[in-house]
Design an enzyme around this catalytic site. Structure first.
Site, PDB file in Angstrom:
ATOM      1  N   ASN A  20      -8.648  -3.986  13.665  1.00 10.29           N
ATOM      2  CA  ASN A  20     -10.005  -4.275  13.171  1.00 10.29           C
ATOM      3  C   ASN A  20     -10.010  -5.424  12.146  1.00 10.29           C
ATOM      4  O   ASN A  20     -11.005  -5.656  11.487  1.00 10.29           O
ATOM      5  CB  ASN A  20     -10.628  -3.013  12.551  1.00 10.29           C
ATOM      6  CG  ASN A  20      -9.824  -2.489  11.365  1.00 10.29           C
ATOM      7  OD1 ASN A  20      -8.824  -3.090  10.975  1.00 10.29           O
ATOM      8  ND2 ASN A  20     -10.250  -1.378  10.792  1.00 10.29           N
ATOM      9  N   ASP A  55       0.808  -1.221   0.000  1.00  7.57           N
ATOM     10  CA  ASP A  55       0.000   0.000   0.000  1.00  7.57           C
ATOM     11  C   ASP A  55       0.839   1.267   0.000  1.00  7.57           C
ATOM     12  O   ASP A  55       2.053   1.224   0.204  1.00  7.57           O
ATOM     13  CB  ASP A  55      -0.948  -0.002   1.210  1.00  7.57           C
ATOM     14  CG  ASP A  55      -0.275  -0.489   2.477  1.00  7.57           C
ATOM     15  OD1 ASP A  55       0.897  -0.141   2.697  1.00  7.57           O
ATOM     16  OD2 ASP A  55      -0.914  -1.229   3.243  1.00  7.57           O
ATOM     17  N   HIS A  89      -7.970  -5.642   9.455  1.00  8.34           N
ATOM     18  CA  HIS A  89      -7.605  -5.290   8.079  1.00  8.34           C
ATOM     19  C   HIS A  89      -6.261  -5.882   7.686  1.00  8.34           C
ATOM     20  O   HIS A  89      -5.396  -6.128   8.532  1.00  8.34           O
ATOM     21  CB  HIS A  89      -7.660  -3.772   7.835  1.00  8.34           C
ATOM     22  CG  HIS A  89      -6.516  -2.976   8.361  1.00  8.34           C
ATOM     23  ND1 HIS A  89      -6.662  -1.959   9.270  1.00  8.34           N
ATOM     24  CD2 HIS A  89      -5.197  -3.005   8.078  1.00  8.34           C
ATOM     25  CE1 HIS A  89      -5.488  -1.410   9.526  1.00  8.34           C
ATOM     26  NE2 HIS A  89      -4.569  -2.036   8.819  1.00  8.34           N
ATOM     27  N   GLU A 122      -9.947  -2.405   4.482  1.00 12.31           N
ATOM     28  CA  GLU A 122     -10.702  -2.162   5.709  1.00 12.31           C
ATOM     29  C   GLU A 122     -11.967  -3.026   5.747  1.00 12.31           C
ATOM     30  O   GLU A 122     -12.421  -3.502   4.692  1.00 12.31           O
ATOM     31  CB  GLU A 122     -11.130  -0.691   5.748  1.00 12.31           C
ATOM     32  CG  GLU A 122      -9.965   0.288   5.826  1.00 12.31           C
ATOM     33  CD  GLU A 122      -9.371   0.397   7.227  1.00 12.31           C
ATOM     34  OE1 GLU A 122      -9.513  -0.563   8.027  1.00 12.31           O
ATOM     35  OE2 GLU A 122      -8.748   1.429   7.504  1.00 12.31           O
TER      36      GLU A 122
HETATM   37  C1  GLP Z   1      -1.136  -0.543   8.508  1.00 12.14           C
HETATM   38  C2  GLP Z   1      -0.713  -1.290   7.277  1.00 12.14           C
HETATM   39  C3  GLP Z   1      -0.912  -2.776   7.399  1.00 12.14           C
HETATM   40  C4  GLP Z   1      -0.383  -3.266   8.752  1.00 12.14           C
HETATM   41  C5  GLP Z   1      -1.115  -2.583   9.854  1.00 12.14           C
HETATM   42  C6  GLP Z   1      -0.673  -3.028  11.233  1.00 12.14           C
HETATM   43  O1  GLP Z   1      -2.487  -0.226   8.504  1.00 12.14           O
HETATM   44  N1  GLP Z   1      -1.392  -0.839   6.082  1.00 12.14           N
HETATM   45  O2  GLP Z   1      -0.262  -3.432   6.329  1.00 12.14           O
HETATM   46  O3  GLP Z   1      -0.584  -4.643   8.844  1.00 12.14           O
HETATM   47  O4  GLP Z   1      -0.853  -1.207   9.721  1.00 12.14           O
HETATM   48  O5  GLP Z   1       0.363  -2.227  11.667  1.00 12.14           O
HETATM   49  P1  GLP Z   1       1.199  -2.439  12.993  1.00 12.14           P
HETATM   50  O6  GLP Z   1       2.134  -3.521  12.712  1.00 12.14           O
HETATM   51  O7  GLP Z   1       1.905  -1.109  13.182  1.00 12.14           O
HETATM   52  O8  GLP Z   1       0.235  -2.735  14.075  1.00 12.14           O
END
Ligand code: GLP
Length: 241
Positions: free
Chosen positions: A136, A67, A138, A143
């Site tokens: 959540n 992303d 995702h 989402e």
């Molecule tokens: C972001 C990214 C995801 C990732 C998520 C969790 O939203 N787009 O790819 O899995 O964060 O992040 P963290 O590892 O900081 O909890």
């Protein structure tokens, strides 16, 4: 799903780095799907260590990130481009041109989504997709929704995801409201998937993903339908299983 529970974050990163490295050792031309967020950063450190020890050669590897924030120039401090470049690409022997992401400032959204999807397709698809998970449920920036997106698209970020990103941007008003993300379909076309999670705040999402019904309201639950998924989590993230 192959579920592996480890004691702590350090172990998790070490094991995840070994899994990614063994993919590259087995096939030096591997196409790896990278993820952003903070959990994966320790895995990138582990990969850099394996590279520095002479165990992995990244010279023919291609990376596709999941992303990018919409509207952010790639040189913006908080772009996903900068995050993965600084934490991984700049520290290994992979040519910069092998590093791909959606362009956050592309003039037109739909052609950009198509360009990215085609690029992935032309390399023969993703061999190993690394994933984190949102609180959540995702994955990427897919989402909770009422459908599973098949291809790369522009996503309206949820309030919970934007709040999770405040620490990076300083204030909620600075967190972009939209992001490009590969679709759930794109993720499901990867040959192998490695999902990692740590900490108690991920326990609910992990339970929903593994033990509840498949629904686009919990995007990660679709992984129940993929044949080659490894879920690597610490004890806290596994605490509701
Ligand atoms: C972001 C990214 C995801 C990732 C998520 C969790 O939203 N787009 O790819 O899995 O964060 O992040 P963290 O590892 O900081 O909890």
């Amino acid at each position: 799903m192959n579920i592996q529970v480890v004691h702590n974050y350090e172990q998790l990163c070490e094991m995840a780095a070994y899994i990614v490295a063994s993919q590259i050792i087995t096939d030096p031309n591997s196409v790896i799907g990278t993820a952003s967020g903070s959990t994966v950063l320790g895995v990138y450190n582990g990969l850099v260590e394996l590279y520095e020890a002479g165990h992995v050669d990244f010279s023919k590897v291609k990376l596709f990130n999941l992303d990018e924030f919409y509207g952010l120039d790639k040189h913006h401090e908080q772009s996903r481009y900068n995050l993965i470049k600084a934490n991984l690409v700049d520290r290994i022997n992979m040519p910069l041109e092998n590093f791909n992401l959606p362009c956050g400032t592309a003039e037109e959204v739909f052609p950009e989504c198509k360009r990215y999807e085609k690029l992935i397709d032309h390399t023969g698809g993703i061999d190993l997709q690394l994933l984190g998970i949102g609180v959540n449920g995702h994955i990427g920036f897919n989402e909770p929704s009422d459908y599973f997106a098949p291809y790369t698209y522009l996503v309206e970020l949820s309030e919970s995801t934007r709040s999770s990103n405040v620490s990076f941007f300083g204030h909620i008003s600075e967190v972009p409201t939209k992001a490009y993300s590969v679709g759930i379909g794109t993720i499901m076309r990867a040959g192998n998937i490695l999902l990692i999670a740590e900490g108690e705040d991920k326990a609910w999402a992990i339970k929903e993903m593994i033990q509840k019904r498949v629904t686009p309201q919990i995007p990660a639950s679709i992984l129940q339908f993929h044949d080659n998924v490894t879920v690597l989590i610490d004890e806290a993230a596994a605490s509701m299983l």
